[in-house]
Design a protein around this motif. Structure first.
Motif, PDB file in Angstrom:
ATOM      1  N   ARG A 170       5.921 -10.026  16.531  1.00  0.00           N
ATOM      2  CA  ARG A 170       6.119 -10.186  17.969  1.00  0.00           C
ATOM      3  C   ARG A 170       7.072 -11.345  18.212  1.00  0.00           C
ATOM      4  O   ARG A 170       6.818 -12.485  17.823  1.00  0.00           O
ATOM      5  CB  ARG A 170       4.783 -10.448  18.671  1.00  0.00           C
ATOM      6  CG  ARG A 170       4.881 -10.412  20.202  1.00  0.00           C
ATOM      7  CD  ARG A 170       3.543 -10.630  20.881  1.00  0.00           C
ATOM      8  NE  ARG A 170       3.024 -11.974  20.629  1.00  0.00           N
ATOM      9  CZ  ARG A 170       1.948 -12.241  19.898  1.00  0.00           C
ATOM     10  NH1 ARG A 170       1.272 -11.247  19.317  1.00  0.00           N
ATOM     11  NH2 ARG A 170       1.549 -13.479  19.720  1.00  0.00           N
ATOM     12  N   ILE A 171       8.187 -11.047  18.862  1.00  0.00           N
ATOM     13  CA  ILE A 171       9.193 -12.056  19.192  1.00  0.00           C
ATOM     14  C   ILE A 171       9.470 -11.970  20.686  1.00  0.00           C
ATOM     15  O   ILE A 171       9.910 -10.924  21.178  1.00  0.00           O
ATOM     16  CB  ILE A 171      10.498 -11.835  18.397  1.00  0.00           C
ATOM     17  CG1 ILE A 171      10.221 -11.860  16.879  1.00  0.00           C
ATOM     18  CG2 ILE A 171      11.541 -12.882  18.770  1.00  0.00           C
ATOM     19  CD1 ILE A 171      11.424 -11.518  16.034  1.00  0.00           C
ATOM     20  N   LYS A 172       9.163 -13.046  21.393  1.00  0.00           N
ATOM     21  CA  LYS A 172       9.367 -13.114  22.847  1.00  0.00           C
ATOM     22  C   LYS A 172       8.717 -11.940  23.562  1.00  0.00           C
ATOM     23  O   LYS A 172       9.318 -11.289  24.435  1.00  0.00           O
ATOM     24  CB  LYS A 172      10.868 -13.194  23.171  1.00  0.00           C
ATOM     25  CG  LYS A 172      11.532 -14.452  22.640  1.00  0.00           C
ATOM     26  CD  LYS A 172      13.013 -14.497  22.988  1.00  0.00           C
ATOM     27  CE  LYS A 172      13.652 -15.771  22.464  1.00  0.00           C
ATOM     28  NZ  LYS A 172      15.113 -15.844  22.750  1.00  0.00           N
ATOM     29  N   GLY A 173       7.494 -11.645  23.160  1.00  0.00           N
ATOM     30  CA  GLY A 173       6.699 -10.624  23.835  1.00  0.00           C
ATOM     31  C   GLY A 173       6.952  -9.196  23.399  1.00  0.00           C
ATOM     32  O   GLY A 173       6.283  -8.273  23.874  1.00  0.00           O
ATOM     33  N   LYS A 174       7.889  -8.977  22.469  1.00  0.00           N
ATOM     34  CA  LYS A 174       8.207  -7.626  22.019  1.00  0.00           C
ATOM     35  C   LYS A 174       7.931  -7.490  20.521  1.00  0.00           C
ATOM     36  O   LYS A 174       8.218  -8.398  19.744  1.00  0.00           O
ATOM     37  CB  LYS A 174       9.681  -7.315  22.299  1.00  0.00           C
ATOM     38  CG  LYS A 174      10.124  -5.928  21.857  1.00  0.00           C
ATOM     39  CD  LYS A 174      11.600  -5.697  22.155  1.00  0.00           C
ATOM     40  CE  LYS A 174      12.064  -4.338  21.660  1.00  0.00           C
ATOM     41  NZ  LYS A 174      13.514  -4.098  21.940  1.00  0.00           N
ATOM     42  N   TRP A 175       7.382  -6.343  20.131  1.00  0.00           N
ATOM     43  CA  TRP A 175       7.113  -6.087  18.725  1.00  0.00           C
ATOM     44  C   TRP A 175       8.333  -5.451  18.050  1.00  0.00           C
ATOM     45  O   TRP A 175       8.889  -4.474  18.551  1.00  0.00           O
ATOM     46  CB  TRP A 175       5.904  -5.162  18.555  1.00  0.00           C
ATOM     47  CG  TRP A 175       4.608  -5.847  18.856  1.00  0.00           C
ATOM     48  CD1 TRP A 175       3.910  -5.797  20.019  1.00  0.00           C
ATOM     49  CD2 TRP A 175       3.877  -6.707  17.977  1.00  0.00           C
ATOM     50  NE1 TRP A 175       2.780  -6.566  19.931  1.00  0.00           N
ATOM     51  CE2 TRP A 175       2.729  -7.140  18.686  1.00  0.00           C
ATOM     52  CE3 TRP A 175       4.080  -7.151  16.667  1.00  0.00           C
ATOM     53  CZ2 TRP A 175       1.784  -7.992  18.118  1.00  0.00           C
ATOM     54  CZ3 TRP A 175       3.133  -8.002  16.100  1.00  0.00           C
ATOM     55  CH2 TRP A 175       2.008  -8.414  16.818  1.00  0.00           C
ATOM     56  N   TRP A 176       8.736  -6.056  16.928  1.00  0.00           N
ATOM     57  CA  TRP A 176       9.875  -5.578  16.149  1.00  0.00           C
ATOM     58  C   TRP A 176       9.393  -5.201  14.756  1.00  0.00           C
ATOM     59  O   TRP A 176       8.557  -5.884  14.173  1.00  0.00           O
ATOM     60  CB  TRP A 176      10.933  -6.669  16.022  1.00  0.00           C
ATOM     61  CG  TRP A 176      11.518  -7.114  17.313  1.00  0.00           C
ATOM     62  CD1 TRP A 176      10.940  -7.943  18.236  1.00  0.00           C
ATOM     63  CD2 TRP A 176      12.802  -6.773  17.836  1.00  0.00           C
ATOM     64  NE1 TRP A 176      11.776  -8.137  19.310  1.00  0.00           N
ATOM     65  CE2 TRP A 176      12.935  -7.440  19.083  1.00  0.00           C
ATOM     66  CE3 TRP A 176      13.858  -5.984  17.372  1.00  0.00           C
ATOM     67  CZ2 TRP A 176      14.074  -7.333  19.868  1.00  0.00           C
ATOM     68  CZ3 TRP A 176      14.995  -5.886  18.158  1.00  0.00           C
ATOM     69  CH2 TRP A 176      15.106  -6.538  19.387  1.00  0.00           C
ATOM     70  N   LYS A 177       9.970  -4.119  14.203  1.00  0.00           N
ATOM     71  CA  LYS A 177       9.590  -3.704  12.857  1.00  0.00           C
ATOM     72  C   LYS A 177      10.463  -4.365  11.804  1.00  0.00           C
ATOM     73  O   LYS A 177      11.665  -4.589  12.019  1.00  0.00           O
ATOM     74  CB  LYS A 177       9.681  -2.182  12.720  1.00  0.00           C
ATOM     75  CG  LYS A 177       8.499  -1.452  13.345  1.00  0.00           C
ATOM     76  CD  LYS A 177       8.573   0.036  13.122  1.00  0.00           C
ATOM     77  CE  LYS A 177       7.331   0.716  13.710  1.00  0.00           C
ATOM     78  NZ  LYS A 177       7.483   2.183  13.736  1.00  0.00           N
ATOM     79  N   ALA A 178       9.855  -4.675  10.685  1.00  0.00           N
ATOM     80  CA  ALA A 178      10.574  -5.259   9.556  1.00  0.00           C
ATOM     81  C   ALA A 178      11.772  -4.390   9.206  1.00  0.00           C
ATOM     82  O   ALA A 178      11.676  -3.165   9.158  1.00  0.00           O
ATOM     83  CB  ALA A 178       9.649  -5.384   8.348  1.00  0.00           C
ATOM     84  N   GLY A 179      12.902  -5.035   8.964  1.00  0.00           N
ATOM     85  CA  GLY A 179      14.134  -4.315   8.672  1.00  0.00           C
ATOM     86  C   GLY A 179      14.959  -4.028   9.905  1.00  0.00           C
ATOM     87  O   GLY A 179      16.156  -3.734   9.795  1.00  0.00           O
ATOM     88  N   GLY A 180      14.345  -4.120  11.068  1.00  0.00           N
ATOM     89  CA  GLY A 180      15.041  -3.839  12.315  1.00  0.00           C
ATOM     90  C   GLY A 180      15.203  -5.065  13.194  1.00  0.00           C
ATOM     91  O   GLY A 180      15.362  -4.940  14.410  1.00  0.00           O
TER      92      GLY A 180
END
Length: 372
Positions: A170-180
Motif C-alpha cells: 500500500r502506497i499513499k492509500g493504493k495497493w500496488w502489486k510487486a513488479g508493477g
C-alpha cells in the motif's frame, strides 16, 4: 486436478507443433502484464535473464553502478556485473530481510556526491543509474521510500520480484502489486517459485513503450523481423511448453498463495516463543514464497530436523558482498552486519501449499521438541 490439466496443456502444444514464440507465450505475457497493471510484458528464459535484459534495455554498462541488497540470490548482483556495471550494496532490515531504506538515505549522504542531479559514488567515481530492490521471501521492499529516493537522484527502479508474484504494497492509500511499482519488474518461474514452470523461465514487465521495444529485440538476437537484426541480443525466449504449464498454474495462484498464508499463521502461532518468526510489515501483503525463521542455534536445529526427515534450506549462507568472485569490490566481513546475521541464523521451513495438516503439525512438534 492440476497434474491432468498440465498434461493436457503439454499435449496440446505437442499437437500444434509450435514450440518457440507461440500463442501460449503471448497469452502468458498478456495475462501477467494485466495482472500487475503494466502495459507490456516480455517472456524470457529465466529470472536471471529478466534482470540482465532489463538492465541492458536501460543502457547500463561499464562506468555505471547499481544499488541493491547483499542478501539475495546471486543472480541479483550477477545480472548487474554481466552488463559491466558495479553492484553497490546497502544493508537490510532484519524484520523483512529487504533493503533498509533508512540506511540507503544515510549511505547516500555519507558516500555520494550530487552533480547536475546525478548521484556519484565518491569512492569509485561511478555514476549510479539504477536501484534493484528485491522483494525477498514474498514480501515487498519499502517501495515508497525507494521510489522517492530514486526520483530525487534520477535512478531507474528495477524490481526483482522473482519470489513475490502476487505480493502487494500500500502506497499513499493504493495497493500496488510487486513488479508493477517501479519502471521495470522482473519475475522468475523457477520450480520453487509460487508461480512455477517445469524448468527455468522469466518475465519482464513495463509500461514504457521504448523499453518494451528494446526488450523485444534483446531477448531474441536483436531480431525485429525474421532474419533482420537491428542490434546484438541474446537467445532468451520462454518456450511454448513452459508457457502452457505456467498458464495452468496461474489459474491456481490465488488459492495456493492463500494456503501459504494459512501455513504461515499456523507456524507463527506455534513457534513465536521458540524462534524469531517472520513478520509482514503493516503496509505489505506477502505471498510467503519462503517461511524463514531465525535462531542462533540454526545449524543444530537443521541437523535435528534432517534426522527426522524434515527438509529445510538456508537462504542465504554467504551474503553477496562476501562471495569469492566479488573480492575485487573491496567489501569485508562486518560491512553489512544485518545481512551477515541473517546468513548465520536464518532457516527456511517447508511452506508448500500441498503440505497436509499432519505434516505441518509434525514439523512444528519437532521444533518444539528441539527447544524443549
Amino acid at each position: 486436478m492440476t497434474k491432468k490439466e498440465i498434461y493436457r496443456a503439454i499435449a496440446l502444444v505437442l499437437k500444434r507443433g509450435n514450440f518457440i514464440l507461440g500463442p501460449k507465450v503471448r497469452e502468458l505475457e498478456r495475462k501477467i502484464a494485466r495482472y500487475v497493471n503494466r502495459s507490456y510484458a516480455v517472456a524470457v528464459g529465466s529470472g536471471t535473464d529478466a534482470l540482465h535484459l532489463a538492465l541492458r534495455a536501460e543502457g547500463l554498462g561499464k562506468g555505471d553502478a547499481v544499488i541493491t541488497t547483499p542478501y539475495s540470490f546471486f543472480a541479483t548482483a550477477e545480472a548487474i556485473s554481466l552488463t559491466g556495471a558495479r553492484p553497490i550494496f546497502i544493508d537490510i532490515d532484519l524484520t523483512s530481510y529487504n533493503l533498509d531504506s533508512q540506511q540507503l538515505a544515510e549511505w547516500a549522504k555519507r558516500e555520494c556526491s550530487v552533480r547536475r542531479g546525478k548521484l556519484i559514488h565518491k569512492k569509485t567515481g561511478l555514476l549510479i543509474k539504477a536501484i534493484i530492490p528485491v522483494h525477498l521471501f514474498g514480501q515487498c521492499a519499502p517501495m515508497k521510500e525507494i521510489l522517492e529516493f530514486a526520483r530525487t537522484h534520477s535512478l531507474t527502479v528495477i524490481e526483482d520480484a522473482a519470489q513475490s508474484i502476487g505480493a502487494k504494497q500500500r502506497i499513499k492509500g493504493k495497493w500496488w502489486k510487486a513488479g508493477g511499482i517501479g519502471e521495470i519488474g522482473c519475475f522468475s518461474f523457477y520450480p520453487t517459485k509460487n508461480l512455477w514452470a517445469f524448468g527455468d523461465g522469466g518475465m519482464i514487465v513495463t509500461s514504457d513503450k521504448e523499453i518494451y521495444r528494446r526488450l523485444r529485440l534483446l531477448h531474441n538476437h536483436g531480431m525485429g523481423k525474421k532474419n533482420i537484426h537491428f542490434s546484438l541480443g541474446w537467445n532468451s525466449r520462454l518456450d511454448e511448453i513452459q508457457a502452457a504449464i505456467i498458464l495452468v498454474n496461474f489459474k491456481h495462484l490465488k488459492t495456493r498463495n492463500k494456503r501459504r498464508r494459512e501455513i504461515y499463521l499456523f507456524y507463527n502461532e506455534r513457534l513465536k516463543d521458540k524462534v524469531i518468526i517472520p513478520q509482514v510489515l503493516p503496509f505489505n501483503r506477502s505471498v510467503f514464497n519462503q517461511y524463514v525463521i531465525r535462531t542462533p542455534e540454526r545449524d543444530a536445529l537443521r541437523l535435528f530436523l534432517k534426522k527426522k526427515g524434515i527438509a529445510t534450506e538456508i537462504y542465504y549462507p554467504l551474503p553477496l558482498h562476501l562471495q569469492p568472485c566479488y573480492k575485487n569490490l573491496g567489501y569485508r566481513l562486518g560491512d553489512f552486519p544485518m545481512a551477515e546475521k541473517a546468513s548465520r541464523e536464518s532457516l527456511a521451513l517447508p511452506i508448500d501449499p500441498a503440505l497436509t495438516e499432519e505434516e505441518i503439525e509434525y514439523i512444528v512438534s519437532a521444533i518444539e521438541d528441539f527447544f524443549g
